[in-house]
Structures are given as structure tokens and as C-alpha cells.
Scaffold this motif. Structure first.
Motif, short mmCIF file in Angstrom:
data_model
loop_
_atom_site.label_atom_id
_atom_site.label_comp_id
_atom_site.label_asym_id
_atom_site.label_seq_id
_atom_site.Cartn_x
_atom_site.Cartn_y
_atom_site.Cartn_z
N UNK A 227 34.66 0.59 -51.69
CA UNK A 227 35.29 1.48 -52.66
C UNK A 227 34.65 2.86 -52.70
N UNK A 228 33.32 2.93 -52.46
CA UNK A 228 32.60 4.20 -52.59
C UNK A 228 31.95 4.66 -51.29
N UNK A 229 31.74 3.73 -50.36
CA UNK A 229 31.00 4.05 -49.15
C UNK A 229 29.50 4.06 -49.36
N UNK A 230 29.04 3.82 -50.58
CA UNK A 230 27.61 3.81 -50.89
C UNK A 230 27.02 2.42 -50.66
N UNK A 231 25.70 2.38 -50.59
CA UNK A 231 25.01 1.17 -50.16
C UNK A 231 24.23 0.49 -51.28
N UNK A 232 24.32 -0.85 -51.32
CA UNK A 232 23.41 -1.70 -52.07
C UNK A 232 22.33 -2.16 -51.10
N UNK A 233 21.07 -1.96 -51.44
CA UNK A 233 19.96 -2.41 -50.59
C UNK A 233 18.92 -3.08 -51.50
N UNK A 234 18.57 -4.33 -51.19
CA UNK A 234 17.69 -5.12 -52.04
C UNK A 234 16.63 -5.83 -51.23
N UNK A 235 15.52 -6.18 -51.89
CA UNK A 235 14.45 -6.94 -51.22
C UNK A 235 13.70 -7.73 -52.27
N UNK A 236 13.44 -9.01 -51.99
CA UNK A 236 12.68 -9.87 -52.89
C UNK A 236 11.67 -10.67 -52.09
N UNK A 237 10.55 -11.04 -52.72
CA UNK A 237 9.61 -11.90 -52.01
C UNK A 237 8.23 -11.92 -52.63
N UNK A 238 7.30 -12.54 -51.90
CA UNK A 238 5.89 -12.62 -52.29
C UNK A 238 5.08 -11.83 -51.27
N UNK A 239 4.18 -10.97 -51.76
CA UNK A 239 3.31 -10.19 -50.89
C UNK A 239 1.89 -10.26 -51.42
N UNK A 240 0.93 -10.06 -50.54
CA UNK A 240 -0.48 -10.03 -50.92
C UNK A 240 -0.99 -8.60 -50.78
N UNK A 241 -1.47 -8.05 -51.88
CA UNK A 241 -1.97 -6.68 -51.91
C UNK A 241 -3.31 -6.68 -52.64
N UNK A 265 13.92 1.57 -51.52
CA UNK A 265 13.34 0.27 -51.86
C UNK A 265 11.85 0.23 -51.52
N UNK A 266 11.48 0.72 -50.35
CA UNK A 266 10.08 0.65 -49.93
C UNK A 266 9.21 1.60 -50.75
N UNK A 267 9.71 2.80 -51.06
CA UNK A 267 8.94 3.72 -51.89
C UNK A 267 8.76 3.13 -53.29
N UNK A 268 9.79 2.49 -53.79
CA UNK A 268 9.71 1.89 -55.13
C UNK A 268 8.73 0.72 -55.15
N UNK A 269 8.75 -0.10 -54.11
CA UNK A 269 7.81 -1.23 -54.03
C UNK A 269 6.37 -0.73 -53.97
N UNK A 270 6.11 0.32 -53.19
CA UNK A 270 4.76 0.87 -53.10
C UNK A 270 4.31 1.42 -54.46
N UNK A 271 5.20 2.14 -55.13
CA UNK A 271 4.85 2.71 -56.42
C UNK A 271 4.59 1.63 -57.45
N UNK A 272 5.37 0.57 -57.43
CA UNK A 272 5.22 -0.51 -58.41
C UNK A 272 3.91 -1.26 -58.23
N UNK A 273 3.39 -1.28 -57.00
CA UNK A 273 2.15 -2.01 -56.72
C UNK A 273 0.98 -1.08 -56.51
N UNK A 274 1.15 0.21 -56.80
CA UNK A 274 0.06 1.18 -56.61
C UNK A 274 -1.07 0.89 -57.58
#
Length: 274
Positions: A227-241, A265-274
Motif C-alpha cells: 500500500x505504501x512501498x515502505x518497509x517493516x523490519x524487525x529483529x528479536x533474540x538473545x545476545x550477550x553483551x 534496527x541495528x542503531x536502535x539495538x546498539x543504543x538500547x544496550x549502550x
């Protein structure tokens, strides 16, 4: 749409798939098969997309996730495949059996390669949206609604609910009850194993904050909306930091391209775990 440390990925392959198989899959609003994104580091600056992250430190004292952004509903795309397999495993547990060879033959490519034909088969087997809803009551999810008809990729969920699902898989002391109600030890181990063996070109997303070589287990999803041509991009999981195990869910929509969505998504994941 479809679905995991980020590998070196060929941009030419991305363009070829996006122009070919992607168009047909999106037209049906079903998750795409294996699509290889360009790494976030090589992507163009991301468009303004909407994004929410939820993080839970499994080795910390708190039991409630930290939410970054508004915990509202997004399309799941292929991350719902983890939920589909969890529902199938509960169904097998109720019957007092293990998965059949045929079921494993669908489950393993569905998670490791994000195979859509396999997801179609298991979506039917669990009873589509009603079967998913029944399983999610047992797993502690409260804000997930199965997609209409055969369109499992249009399931709607929140980042907070995805943390509840991940706790049912990775946290032995999580909110979901064990035994007859939740996933048993064997079922959790099976899901963890598959999520830790995703094909290398799909190993982007929530794994981005982890140091090179660190263990991670994840599932990604992406979908271009017709409908819009825009993208949904998601990622879930367990990581060790930094020696701590984290459950992470990052959901996004409204990106101008898949590369922009992966970057977001990757920038947000890095910021959330900073």
C-alpha cells in the motif's frame, strides 16, 4: 518479508532479489524467502521510520523489560515464525509426543532460512490465528493478534510482547509456566538451537551490539507493504553483551528501503544496550 554478528553481504544480490521474488511475495502479503540485506554500515542514511525496542537483562535483578519508544503494535513479518514454532511445540507437548520428521522438516528451514513455504504449512497445522492466540495465552503474551487467513506475516505485536515470547524460550525462570502450560525444557532447547543457527546472511539485527564471536540467537523479519512501498523490519533474540545475557526485541516500520530499516534496527539495538 522474511527474516541475523552482521556478515558481508553483496548489494547486487539484494537488488536482484528485491526486484524479483520480493515483488511476487509482497503482492500476496506473505513473508518473503531468504533476502540478503546490505549491511547497515554500507546503507544510505535511513529514512524516518518508526521504531520501538524492548530489552531485558536476564542476569540483572529486574524482571520487567526497559521499553525504548512507544510500545505500540507493529506487523511481525517473519519474526512470527518463532511464535508459530512455539505453538506447534505446545501442541506436540499436549499430545505427549515429539515433533514428527515432517514437522521438523518444516520447522528447521522456517527458522534457520526463514522459509515461507514451511511457515505456510505450520501456520495451517497450528490452526492459523486462533491456534496462535490459544498458544499465546499459555506463553504469557497479551498484545499479539494473528494475521488474517493465510497472512501470518501480518500478525500484529508489540516489543513488550516479544520479550514475553523470548522469556518463554530463553528464561527458565520467566513468566510463562513450565510443564503442561508453557514450553518444556526440550521444546525451549530446540527453539534456542534453531535460533542460534540462522543462515549467516540473516544474522543481522539485535546481534549488532554483541562483540564479534559472541553467542547470539535470533530471528529477523522484513516486509515491504504494497500500500505504501515502505518497509517493516524487525529483529528479536538473545545476545550477550559485556558478560550479560539480554533479550532484545526491535520493531520498526516506515523505512524507505530494507537497508534503511536494517540500519534503523541495528542503531536502535546498539543504543538500547549502550
Amino acid at each position: 518479508m522474511a527474516s541475523h554478528p552482521s556478515p558481508t553481504i553483496r548489494t547486487a544480490r539484494t537488488a536482484r532479489i528485491a526486484a524479483g521474488t520480493l515483488a511476487a511475495s509482497v503482492a500476496a502479503l506473505l513473508p518473503l524467502g531468504p533476502l540478503t540485506p546490505t549491511p547497515a554500515s554500507a546503507a544510505t542514511p535511513p529514512a524516518h521510520g518508526r521504531v520501538t525496542a524492548a530489552v531485558l537483562d536476564l542476569d540483572g535483578a529486574g524482571r520487567a523489560p526497559e521499553i525504548h519508544g512507544t510500545d505500540t503494535a507493529y506487523d511481525t513479518a517473519s519474526i512470527v515464525k518463532v511464535d508459530i514454532l512455539a505453538a506447534l511445540l505446545l501442541k506436540a507437548q499436549d499430545a505427549g509426543r515429539r515433533l514428527t520428521a515432517e514437522e521438523r522438516g518444516h520447522a528447521e528451514p522456517m527458522i534457520r532460512r526463514s522459509d515461507n513455504a514451511a511457515a505456510n504449512a505450520l501456520w495451517r497445522e497450528i490452526g492459523r490465528a486462533p491456534g496462535l492466540a490459544e498458544a499465546n495465552k499459555r506463553l504469557g503474551l497479551t498484545s499479539t493478534t494473528g494475521g488474517p487467513g493465510t497472512k501470518w506475516g501480518l500478525t500484529r505485536t508489540t516489543a513488550g510482547d516479544q520479550i514475553r515470547l523470548l522469556r518463554a524460550v530463553f528464561d527458565d525462570g520467566g513468566t510463562a509456566k513450565a510443564g503442561a502450560t508453557g514450553l518444556n525444557q526440550a521444546s525451549r532447547a530446540y527453539l534456542r538451537s534453531l535460533m542460534s543457527q540462522v543462515t549467516p546472511e540473516q544474522a543481522w539485527g539485535v546481534s549488532a551490539p554483541a562483540a564479534s564471536g559472541s553467542a547470539s540467537a535470533l530471528k529477523n523479519g522484513w516486509l515491504q507493504r504494497s500500500t505504501s512501498g515502505l518497509w517493516d523490519v524487525n529483529s528479536i533474540g538473545e545476545v550477550t553483551v559485556r558478560g550479560h545475557r539480554y533479550l532484545v526485541a526491535v520493531l520498526s516500520d516506515g523505512s524507505a528501503s530494507m537497508r534503511d530499516g536494517v540500519s534503523l534496527v541495528e542503531r536502535t539495538a546498539r543504543a538500547a544496550l549502550a
